[in-house]
Design an enzyme around this catalytic site. Structure first.
Site, PDB file in Angstrom:
ATOM      1  N   ASP A 100      -2.564  -5.574   0.135  1.00 51.69           N
ATOM      2  CA  ASP A 100      -2.060  -6.294   1.302  1.00 51.69           C
ATOM      3  C   ASP A 100      -3.133  -6.436   2.375  1.00 51.69           C
ATOM      4  OD1 ASP A 100      -0.472  -7.314   3.334  1.00 51.69           O
ATOM      5  OD2 ASP A 100       0.415  -5.373   3.838  1.00 51.69           O
ATOM      6  N   SER A 103      -2.255  -5.355   6.307  1.00 48.61           N
ATOM      7  CA  SER A 103      -2.108  -3.986   6.776  1.00 48.61           C
ATOM      8  C   SER A 103      -3.379  -3.227   6.413  1.00 48.61           C
ATOM      9  CB  SER A 103      -0.875  -3.317   6.155  1.00 48.61           C
ATOM     10  OG  SER A 103      -1.048  -3.157   4.752  1.00 48.61           O
ATOM     11  N   ASN A 105      -3.345   0.636   5.866  1.00 53.83           N
ATOM     12  CA  ASN A 105      -3.129   1.996   5.361  1.00 53.83           C
ATOM     13  C   ASN A 105      -2.834   1.998   3.871  1.00 53.83           C
ATOM     14  OD1 ASN A 105      -2.051   2.269   8.443  1.00 53.83           O
ATOM     15  ND2 ASN A 105      -2.889   4.202   7.702  1.00 53.83           N
ATOM     16  N   TRP A 107      -0.609   4.149   1.166  1.00 53.15           N
ATOM     17  CA  TRP A 107       0.427   5.168   1.036  1.00 53.15           C
ATOM     18  C   TRP A 107       1.135   5.043  -0.307  1.00 53.15           C
ATOM     19  CZ3 TRP A 107       5.403   3.746   0.086  1.00 53.15           C
ATOM     20  CH2 TRP A 107       5.803   2.450   0.476  1.00 53.15           C
ATOM     21  N   TYR A 145       9.222  -0.216  10.533  1.00 58.02           N
ATOM     22  CA  TYR A 145       9.684  -1.447   9.903  1.00 58.02           C
ATOM     23  C   TYR A 145      10.927  -1.930  10.635  1.00 58.02           C
ATOM     24  CZ  TYR A 145       6.657  -0.358   5.966  1.00 58.02           C
ATOM     25  OH  TYR A 145       5.574  -0.078   5.190  1.00 58.02           O
ATOM     26  N   ASP A 285      -2.769 -13.446   4.771  1.00 59.74           N
ATOM     27  CA  ASP A 285      -2.017 -12.235   4.439  1.00 59.74           C
ATOM     28  C   ASP A 285      -1.517 -12.298   2.994  1.00 59.74           C
ATOM     29  OD1 ASP A 285      -0.358 -10.064   4.254  1.00 59.74           O
ATOM     30  OD2 ASP A 285       0.905 -10.585   5.963  1.00 59.74           O
ATOM     31  N   THR A 288       2.257 -11.387   2.151  1.00 57.28           N
ATOM     32  CA  THR A 288       3.324 -12.288   2.587  1.00 57.28           C
ATOM     33  C   THR A 288       3.362 -13.476   1.642  1.00 57.28           C
ATOM     34  OG1 THR A 288       3.171 -11.666   4.922  1.00 57.28           O
ATOM     35  CG2 THR A 288       4.079 -13.826   4.438  1.00 57.28           C
TER      36      THR A 288
END
Length: 396
Positions: A100, A103, A105, A107, A145, A285, A288
Site C-alpha cells: 500500500d 500508508s 507501517n 503490521w 480507522y 495509492d 485504493t
C-alpha cells in the site's frame, strides 16, 4: 591447466554477477484469483475503507500520520485488492500482504490476539516465540480507522520479500482488529510503502530500510497491475528499478509535493474536450481501488457521464451505453493520460444476481484527488524514493 583456470574464473565472475543482479532487483509476480466480478457490497466496502483511510478535511497538504489502508507475488482480487507474500522471522513465517503506497507501517496479526477476534483468526498470525531473530520493542501502537482502531505492540525481526532479506525491521503485531474491516480480506496485514512522515510513531518503512541496507541498486519500486480480475498472473511489483518491457514510451516524472503520501501536482482533467479541473494535488495509492474526486469534480464528472445517483454516493451507469461514454484525460507533467470507459466503469453483482455498472469516481470530501488502481492499472507507475518523484507511462 590454463584453460581450466580461465573456466573457473569465468564461472566465478558469472556467479558474482548473478548474485548481484538477483539480490538487488527483485521481481514479484502476482497470484491467481479465480473469481472476477465483485459484489455491490464489496464496492461499497472499498469506498468506506477509502474514506476512513483519508480522514482529513481541507486543502491538499496532508499531515495526519494516523492513516492506514483497508489495497511480489501480488494477487488481484476482483480488481479491488492486490496482495502478495512476505515472510517474517527466522525461520520465516509466511503472510499474504497488501502493498500500500497510501500508508507507511508494516503490521501483521499476532498469535496473542483474542480467539474472539475474527479478523485475526481468519489469517496467518505472527508467533514471536517461534522466531530466533525476534527482538521485543515494548511500545504500543494503534492506527485509527473509520470502523475502529487496530492496536497491539511493536516488535523487530527479519523480513524477507523474494530474495531480499531486511534486517531489524520494526513492525506492528496486531492484537485487536475490531469490526469486520479485515475479516474477509485476502491479505493478513499491510506493507506500507509511503514515507516515514506518515508512519505511526515515525517508524522507518520497509523500503527505506531496503535502501539503507543497500539491498537494491536504485531506490525505486514500480507497479504493473493487470485489470482482469480472473487473470492468473495479476501483474508485478518490482523492487530496485523499472521494467521497460511493461510499459510503452518513456516515463513522465513529476516531483513530489510532500514526501509523506505519494502526493504530486496534477495540471488538470479534461472530459469530452472540456477542462473540468486545473492545478489540483493528487495522491497515487495502490491500496485504493477507486478514483476519489473533490466534491465539485465528483458531481461534474458523474453528471456528464449520465450517472444516476444513489443514497450511498454511488453513480449507476447504463451498461448498454458504456461504449458511448467519453474518455477522461488526466494531465500530469504536461502529458495526457486518458482513461477509456472500460477503465473507469466497474461491473458489480447485485444481491439478486443481476449485473449493474458503477462509476469508479467516488466522493472525497477534500480538495485533492486519490488515483487508485483504476489509474495505476492503466499506467505503469514508478515510485522513485531516492529522487522524491513519481513517474507514469502507458502499461503494456
Amino acid at each position: 591447466m590454463q584453460c581450466l583456470l580461465w573456466l573457473l574464473l569465468s564461472l566465478w565472475i558469472l556467479c558474482l554477477f548473478w548474485t548481484r543482479s538477483e539480490g538487488q532487483l527483485i521481481r514479484i509476480p502476482m497470484q491467481y484469483q479465480a473469481s472476477f466480478m465483485a459484489s455491490r457490497r464489496q464496492h461499497r466496502a472499498g469506498r468506506t475503507s477509502l474514506l476512513a483511510k483519508y480522514n482529513v478535511v481541507g486543502g491538499p497538504e496532508i499531515t495526519s500520520r494516523d492513516n492506514l489502508g483497508a489495497t511480489e507475488t501480488l494477487d488481484n482480487r476482483l480488481n479491488l485488492e492486490y496482495a502478495g507474500p512476505i515472510s517474517i522471522g527466522s525461520p520465516g513465517q509466511p503472510f499474504n500482504m497488501l502493498f500500500d503506497t497510501g500508508s507507511a507501517n508494516l503490521w501483521v496479526p499476532s498469535a496473542d490476539c483474542s480467539s474472539k477476534n475474527l479478523a485475526c483468526q481468519h489469517h496467518h498470525r505472527y508467533n514471536s516465540s517461534a522466531s530466533s531473530s525476534y527482538v521485543p520493542d515494548g511500545r504500543r501502537f494503534a492506527i485509527a480507522y473509520g470502523t475502529g482502531s487496530l492496536s497491539g505492540r511493536l516488535a523487530q525481526d527479519t523480513v524477507a520479500i523474494g530474495q531480499l532479506v531486511v534486517r531489524n525491521q520494526t513492525f506492528g503485531m496486531a492484537m485487536h482488529e475490531p469490526g469486520s474491516t479485515f475479516v474477509d480480506t485476502n491479505f493478513a496485514g499491510i506493507v506500507g510503502l509511503g514515507f516515514r512522515a506518515i508512519a505511526e510513531q515515525r517508524i522507518k518503512p520497509l523500503f527505506e530500510n531496503m535502501c539503507d541496507q543497500h539491498l537494491v541498486d536504485e531506490c525505486i519500486f514500480s507497479f504493473y497491475l493487470k485489470r482482469n480480475g480472473s487473470e492468473r498472473m495479476g501483474g508485478e511489483l518490482l523492487f530496485g528499478g523499472v521494467d521497460k518491457s511493461k510499459f510503452s514510451g518513456t516515463l513522465t516524472y513529476v516531483p513530489l509535493t510532500h514526501a509523506g503520501y505519494w502526493q504530486f501536482p496534477m495540471d488538470g482533467i479534461e472530459l469530452g474536450g472540456r477542462i473540468i479541473s486545473q492545478n489540483r494535488q493528487a495522491i497515487a495509492d495502490t491500496g485504493t481501488s477507486l478514483l476519489a474526486a473533490p466534491p465539485r469534480e465528483y458531481l461534474i464528472i458523474n453528471s456528464l457521464l449520465g450517472g444516476l445517483p444513489t443514497s450511498n454516493n454511488e453513480y449507476l451507469l447504463n451498461c448498454a451505453e458504456i461504449n458511448k461514454l467519453p474518455e477522461i484525460v488526466f494531465i500530469i507533467g504536461g502529458q495526457r493520460f486518458p482513461l477509456q470507459p472500460r477503465d473507469y466503469v466497474m461491473s458489480a453483482a447485485n444481491d439478486d444476481g443481476s449485473v449493474i455498472c458503477l462509476s469508479a469516481f467516488t466522493l472525497m470530501e477534500a480538495e485533492f484527488w486519490i488515483l487508485g488502481d483504476v489509474f495505476i492499472g492503466r499506467y505503469y507507475t514508478a515510485f522513485d524514493v531516492g529522487h522524491r518523484r513519481i513517474g507514469f507511462a502507458p502499461a503494456a
